[in-house]
Motif scaffolding. Sequence first.
Motif, short mmCIF file in Angstrom:
data_model
loop_
_atom_site.label_atom_id
_atom_site.label_comp_id
_atom_site.label_asym_id
_atom_site.label_seq_id
_atom_site.Cartn_x
_atom_site.Cartn_y
_atom_site.Cartn_z
N ASP A 1 -7.59 13.64 0.87
CA ASP A 1 -6.24 14.11 0.51
C ASP A 1 -5.78 15.26 1.40
OD1 ASP A 1 -5.49 12.36 -1.38
OD2 ASP A 1 -5.39 13.77 -3.05
N LEU B 1 9.82 8.64 5.08
CA LEU B 1 9.88 9.26 3.74
C LEU B 1 10.47 10.67 3.76
CD1 LEU B 1 6.37 8.11 2.40
CD2 LEU B 1 8.56 6.92 2.28
N HIS C 1 -0.06 12.86 6.26
CA HIS C 1 -1.23 12.30 5.59
C HIS C 1 -1.27 10.81 5.90
CE1 HIS C 1 -4.28 11.72 2.45
NE2 HIS C 1 -3.59 10.67 2.08
N ALA C 2 -2.39 10.34 6.41
CA ALA C 2 -2.57 8.91 6.73
C ALA C 2 -1.47 8.39 7.66
CB ALA C 2 -2.63 8.08 5.45
N GLY C 3 -1.11 9.20 8.63
CA GLY C 3 -0.14 8.75 9.63
C GLY C 3 1.29 8.77 9.16
N VAL C 4 1.52 9.27 7.96
CA VAL C 4 2.86 9.27 7.38
C VAL C 4 3.22 10.71 6.98
CG1 VAL C 4 4.27 8.41 5.47
CG2 VAL C 4 2.56 6.92 6.50
N SER D 1 -4.98 5.23 9.02
CA SER D 1 -3.74 4.99 8.28
C SER D 1 -3.63 3.51 7.97
CB SER D 1 -2.55 5.43 9.14
OG SER D 1 -1.35 4.91 8.62
N PRO D 2 -3.03 3.16 6.81
CA PRO D 2 -2.76 1.73 6.57
C PRO D 2 -1.86 1.13 7.64
CG PRO D 2 -1.79 3.11 4.85
CD PRO D 2 -2.65 3.98 5.67
N LEU D 3 -1.06 1.98 8.29
CA LEU D 3 -0.21 1.47 9.38
C LEU D 3 -1.06 0.97 10.54
CD1 LEU D 3 2.52 4.26 9.28
CD2 LEU D 3 2.89 1.85 8.74
N ILE E 1 -7.31 3.03 -1.14
CA ILE E 1 -7.79 3.97 -2.15
C ILE E 1 -6.93 5.22 -2.08
CG2 ILE E 1 -10.18 3.15 -2.07
CD1 ILE E 1 -10.71 5.96 -0.62
N THR F 1 -1.01 11.01 -3.24
CA THR F 1 -0.85 11.50 -1.87
C THR F 1 -0.85 10.33 -0.90
OG1 THR F 1 -2.26 13.33 -2.55
CG2 THR F 1 -1.71 13.19 -0.22
N THR F 2 -1.74 9.40 -1.12
CA THR F 2 -1.98 8.32 -0.16
C THR F 2 -1.18 7.06 -0.49
OG1 THR F 2 -4.24 9.19 -0.10
CG2 THR F 2 -3.86 7.14 1.06
N SER G 1 1.82 5.94 1.69
CA SER G 1 1.57 5.36 3.02
C SER G 1 1.23 3.87 2.88
CB SER G 1 0.44 6.11 3.75
OG SER G 1 -0.75 6.05 3.03
N LEU H 1 4.61 2.15 2.08
CA LEU H 1 5.45 2.04 3.27
C LEU H 1 4.94 0.94 4.20
CD1 LEU H 1 7.75 3.29 4.98
CD2 LEU H 1 6.05 4.85 5.93
N ARG I 1 6.94 -2.48 5.32
CA ARG I 1 7.12 -2.91 6.71
C ARG I 1 6.56 -4.31 6.94
NH1 ARG I 1 5.89 2.20 10.78
NH2 ARG I 1 7.53 3.59 9.99
N ALA J 1 9.56 8.84 -1.32
CA ALA J 1 8.22 8.27 -1.51
C ALA J 1 8.11 7.63 -2.90
CB ALA J 1 7.16 9.37 -1.35
N VAL K 1 9.87 4.21 -2.86
CA VAL K 1 9.09 3.15 -2.19
C VAL K 1 7.92 2.73 -3.07
CG1 VAL K 1 7.72 2.59 -0.15
CG2 VAL K 1 9.75 4.00 0.09
#
Lengths: 80, 371
Positions: A17, A48, A61-64, B119-121, B140, B144-145, B148, B151, B155, B261, B264
């Motif tokens: 996190d 976002l 966070h995580a590329g976003v 990243s999931p991206l 997971i 916070t996560t 992403s 998003l 996409r 966020a 989405v």
Amino acid sequence: MNVPSCETHPGCITCGDVGVPMRVIEVGDAAAVCLDREGKRHEVAIDLIDSVGTGAWLLVHAGVAIAAVDAPAIGGRGPR
Amino acid sequence: MKFVDEFRDAQLGRVVAGQILAAADPGRHYKVMEVCGGHTHSIYKYGIDDLLPEAVELVHGPGCPVCVIPMGRVDDGIAVARQEGVIFTCFGDMLRVPGSELTLLDAKAQGADVRMVYSPLDALRLARSNPRREVVFFAIGFETTAPSTALTLKRAKAEGVLNFSCICNHVTIVPPLRALLESPDLRLDGFIGPGHVCTVVGARPFEFIPVDYARPLVISGFEPLDILHSILMILRQLQEGRCEVENQYTRVVPREGNLRALEVMAEVFELRPHFEWRGLGFISQSALKLSAAYRDFDAELRFALPGVRVADPKACQCGEVLKGVIKPWECKVFGTACTPDHAIGTCMVSPEGACAAYYNYGRFAREKEAV
């Protein structure tokens, strides 16, 4: 394009996190190029965030980008 | 670095520690839970607990997204990863979480195409560049996560990347907190709130804590001065007889959260009726699955998952650690059979896990000496 990874951090920064403050140096349509603490460049999704300009600070966070970091708040809200 | 270095100032830290000492009633014992594993990690990395008076005890909460994944879900992931043509992607710490027999890293060593992504991206990029392969992302994390992942799925749908799918293990923080507050074996005086979760959901979801349970919560940043300041704010609330949600992390957390966020997430996810948390059992409406509009990207529908519930190893006491009932070093296998290199329990896998934080920052030796 370098990304923060588990190899250089004690553990996975996404699992933890961890939000990384980064400074925007270039803005595209859905992504911005940002610099991290070490001066590395990252491509960051900015879908976002309401409006992003060059020089702005983002929490990534995580590329976003999940938040804009509020510069004026820095001096007055801390425990000093 | 801006927004980081000024919150690691040692001199200021000593000043705030002095203010905490002055605010703490020496005749009282304060138990303050840091909800987020990121806070646990910072507390031990920077030795914040060493700066606190004995009257203030920090209790570690359930907010490590890796630590709460049950073994059965890991087995489900491994079963998908082993299927022909699959590229299986997940975050780094997840690779080392034990399933009933293997970790995803073991499965990779045995030939499964398992890849770490940041990243999931990145997983979506893999799907675009490997159109003949099925790319599965094992999602997971807390709120916070989750944006992403949402998003990324948005996409994928917009671009028609149909060889991408997701096993969704996203969890929400409020239901386990409510479960903890209902727990009869845990007495807490206040909470250090999860700053990055609040960046997304805002402060409002936590207002039930002062209202229903009369406990203060202070939303906190993750640098040492942030955490010390938050502890001070909690003690001052208690000292002044106040009980509310306060925001220490104002440079990042707006009171209403990140509305984009949340929008989405509302499109892509819906609440599961119940979800199993490691050590905490099944908790109602505590996790997310893909909404009907995104069922084409739901790996749980695309692949046959074993879906077998696996009991935690008997020797492991992650459940009690996650609930803050015992300290990591009180677990029978801590530092002996269970170490970061050979973890039995998930709390020893991620550095944000309380056991790994204790172990990695030398608390193991200190606590043992104290015994």
